[in-house]
Design an enzyme around this catalytic site. Sequence first.
Site, short mmCIF file in Angstrom:
data_model
loop_
_atom_site.label_atom_id
_atom_site.label_comp_id
_atom_site.label_asym_id
_atom_site.label_seq_id
_atom_site.Cartn_x
_atom_site.Cartn_y
_atom_site.Cartn_z
N SER A 114 0.84 -1.19 0.00
CA SER A 114 0.00 0.00 0.00
C SER A 114 0.88 1.25 0.00
O SER A 114 1.73 1.40 -0.88
CB SER A 114 -0.96 -0.05 1.19
OG SER A 114 -2.02 0.86 1.01
N ASP A 240 -9.38 -5.57 -5.07
CA ASP A 240 -8.96 -4.51 -4.15
C ASP A 240 -9.87 -3.29 -4.33
O ASP A 240 -9.85 -2.65 -5.38
CB ASP A 240 -7.50 -4.14 -4.43
CG ASP A 240 -6.90 -3.24 -3.36
OD1 ASP A 240 -7.65 -2.48 -2.72
OD2 ASP A 240 -5.66 -3.29 -3.18
N HIS A 268 -7.61 -5.57 -0.24
CA HIS A 268 -6.53 -4.72 0.28
C HIS A 268 -6.10 -5.23 1.66
O HIS A 268 -6.26 -4.56 2.68
CB HIS A 268 -6.99 -3.27 0.36
CG HIS A 268 -5.86 -2.30 0.38
ND1 HIS A 268 -5.15 -1.94 -0.75
CD2 HIS A 268 -5.26 -1.61 1.39
CE1 HIS A 268 -4.20 -1.08 -0.45
NE2 HIS A 268 -4.25 -0.88 0.86
#
Length: 288
Positions: A114, A240, A268
């Site tokens: 991320s 995601d 995610h």
Amino acid sequence: MPVARTNGVELAYETAGDPDAPALLLVMGLGAQLTDWPQEFTTLLAGHGFHVISFDNRDAGLSSALDDHRVPDIPALLAGDRSSAPYLIADLAADAAGLLDTLGVQRAHVVGASLGGMIAQQIAVDYPDRVASLCSIMSTTGDRTVGRATPEAAAEMGRRPAAGREEVIAGSVARARIIGSPGFPATEEELRQRAGAKYDRAYRPAGTHRQYAAILASPDRTQALRRVTAPTLVIHGEDDALIGVSGGRATAAAIPGAELLTIPGMGHDLPRELWPRITGAIARNASR
């Protein structure tokens, strides 16, 4: 927990595996802590022959809090005025490079998730001689036309910070149901345990706000990524909701020779069922 003093901040870190093995640096994401890399995940990486280094970014976990900075103006940042951001992704990358200096590590395999993927990319751009291989997980290039969140995920991430342990845990569970992996859902008990442990270790919503400002204020990395020469693997969940899979595809397209692994059912997060596959892919990329 040991602390490294570098680049004007203190970074809390820990290590796993053989200190004489090749170093592998794990970089976590927005508001995340080193404990968001599950211990079993780091153990699997150590089992692949790495000395695993994980740390809290500035403004997260047990690392330095930059609370003396003014509150970032998010609407202004979204409109292109970067003046209220206290630091950039490049500063977070410099922190990580300084940690390697403190530990006497000349080169490391760098893995980020991320925001951590953005930082890992920046490390490869700014410190190419320090990066033996690169793995960017559920991340994007900084081009705002790719990797866009779904409206539901964007609304969830924009909610005001929770005020108290139980509210934080409930919010974390609700968020996980929106942005987590639909093909590999975690149990309610597991989500609550993780959220509680994270809250008890450190709850830093103002720091998360400043990290988000760094994302918004940092430039698109697409052109810079074309200079990356380290063997690169991009991993992204096909489901995601927070950073759409187009962000991973754009990252792989920007880096010469990058390999792209997209995983159906993954959102995610890092589902337990995928740890062997993900750590094995990281090890194979490092061997390139």
